[in-house]
Design a protein around this motif. Structure first.
Motif: not given
Length: 501
Positions: A179-186, A342-355
């Motif tokens: 859940d913490s990964w999703r919270k960070a993305g939000r 920072t680019a080297g950590v390669r962290g990213g997220w998508v906010a997708s339609p729930l479907s």
């Protein structure tokens, strides 16, 4: 340093290639032994009566052939007779024997590369359209990754905490999303009063992997994807590679023209539209409120989904609502840490339609092998601890400071530039062409991007512009030195134009 002085062979080819061939020949015959330091570029240029750029391109060419190495502050040195084979450097080829029978101490062929163009074997470099391993003295204005401002200390501390607290997770595959990964993305994706639902958040290995996963999850081979005719073309190339042909939409300073998007949708029936509404790459354009509504209206009319790339947008403060706030049912909002933390950590997220969230997650796993626990946990902790926001503010200040150097060196030239943008879009004066100027800059070890780097397909449009990134050089001093070289080329007005064919 050697007293070596080459005699340039006659010929019709470019001078730098003839010089490189002569250097290669002298290395092969032993006239230039292993460890020999080649003359400084300026000295050799003076001795031969050629430009420094010509010598620079020759040195770069023999470096690509694996014959020499460059060391910052020391110079260019001849490598052993067969780099990378493990042979002793004093193994000399017998030029009168069949190269296939000449061996070194290990019994391996020592000079089979003497056949043909006398170029040693080297691994093929799959570097795309940019140089992946440039000369050590090169200044990289062809990258816009976040500048180094002291991130390593916080990253090291957080990484140590993770390895101590979660040794089992690091040793295993990641099969669930905490859940913490999703919270960070939000938190990281939220902007202008909009916050995505945590249920639609998909952690990814950077933005590009996220976008390719969206394409795979929402389209099939043969489906077409709409791109502005000028954009971040790596996505268009990736789409084409996966069998989804790109189709071009005309644009202006705000982004895609709604009427042309409607035309393309009616005629080509694309499934997806890729846009960068808050900070367009490479023009820095900002899509206004009405244009955003118009684009959403066309997308709804023709049932087109939208990929909203906000990787650069996270550096720009704006009250404009994201497209995901206007059309949450069809918009995939993408962001990462690469430009603003920072680019080297390669962290990213998508906010997708729930479907589609589960489909995007699965497609990302299939395409990449799955996310890294260590990097994903690190990305989440950077955001949740507040460190990511602190770094973003420092990076925004650093970018603004580097734009003062841009103003000092290039302020008299026509360009699109902004204090919050890690690059500028420079209009070239006569007689420069975009590709020619890129080659001229490369010859003096400054790497920039020409306009073709950003075309999503073949186009008759000519902009006579180049993109110059200012965040990749390690220091402001290096940035200023590179900008001074660019300024010198612009002021030269193409006096050595024939050297860059």
């Amino acid at each position: 340093m050697t007293n070596w002085h080459p005699h340039l062979p006659e010929g019709k080819g470019p001078l730098y290639i003839r010089l490189a061939d002569r250097i290669a020949e002298d290395i092969a015959t032993g006239a230039l032994g292993a460890g020999t330091k080649l003359p400084p570029q300026r000295d050799l240029a003076y001795d031969l009566g050629v430009t420094v750029g010509t010598v620079g391109r020759a040195y770069a060419l023999i470096r690509q052939r694996g014959l020499v190495s460059g060391e910052v502050g020391r110079g260019t040195f001849v490598l052993g007779s067969n780099p990378g084979t493990g042979l002793e450097e004093d193994v000399k080829p017998d030029l009168d024997r069949d190269p296939r029978t000449v061996t070194g101490q290990a019994g391996t062929p020592a000079v089979s590369w003497l056949q043909g163009a006398m170029t040693p074997p080297r691994d093929t470099e799959f570097a795309g359209t940019r140089i992946s391993i440039p000369a050590p003295e090169s200044i990289r204005f062809d990258s816009t990754s976040a500048p180094e401002i002291g991130q390593a200390e916080a990253i090291g501390r957080l990484t140590a905490d993770i390895t101590r607290e979660a040794p089992h997770e690091i040793a295993s595959y990641t099969r669930a999303v905490p859940d913490s990964w999703r919270k960070a993305g939000r938190l990281w994706l939220a902007r202008s009063g909009w916050e995505p639902s945590e249920g639609g958040i998909v952690p990814t290995t950077g933005a590009q992997a996220a976008i390719m996963a969206i394409i795979a999850a929402t389209t099939s081979p043969g489906d077409q994807i709409a791109f502005e005719d000028l954009t971040y073309s790596s996505i268009a190339r990736g789409a084409a590679l996966s069998g989804r042909p790109p189709v071009q939409v005309a644009r202006d300073d705000e982004g895609p023209l709604p009427e042309d998007l409607a035309r393309v949708c009616a005629q080509k029936h694309p499934r997806l539209l890729f846009v960068m509404p808050t900070m367009h790459n490479p023009t820095l354009g900002l899509m206004g409120a009405q244009r955003r509504k118009d684009i959403v209206s066309v997308a709804r009319q023709y049932n087109v989904s939208i990929i909203e790339d906000e990787v650069y947008g996270s550096l720009r403060n704006t009250d404009l609502p994201p497209l995901a706030a206007l059309a949450p049912e069809r918009t995939f909002h993408v962001n990462s840490l690469s430009k603003s933390v920072t680019a080297g950590v390669r962290g990213g997220w998508v906010a997708s339609p729930l479907s589609h969230a589960q489909r995007v997650y699965t497609a990302h796993k299939m395409l990449t092998g799955g996310i890294s626990f260590l990097l994903s946990e690190l990305s989440a902790r950077l955001v949740l601890s507040g460190a990511a926001d602190e770094f973003r503010e420092k990076i925004q200040s650093e970018i603004a400071a580097r734009h003062e150097l841009v103003r000092e060196h290039l302020g008299t030239y026509d360009m699109n530039a902004a204090l919050d943008a890690p690059f500028l879009w420079l209009k070239l004066p006569e007689p420069w062409l975009s590709g020619t100027f890129k080659a001229a800059a490369a010859s003096v070890n400054v790497l920039i991007d020409d306009e073709d780097e950003f075309k999503s397909g073949r186009s008759d449009k000519v902009y006579h512009r180049v993109r110059i990134g200012v965040t990749n050089p390690m220091t402001r001093t290096e940035t200023a030195r590179g900008l001074a070289i660019v300024q010198s080329l612009l002021e030269d007005n193409g006096a050595c134009y024939d050297s860059f064919e």
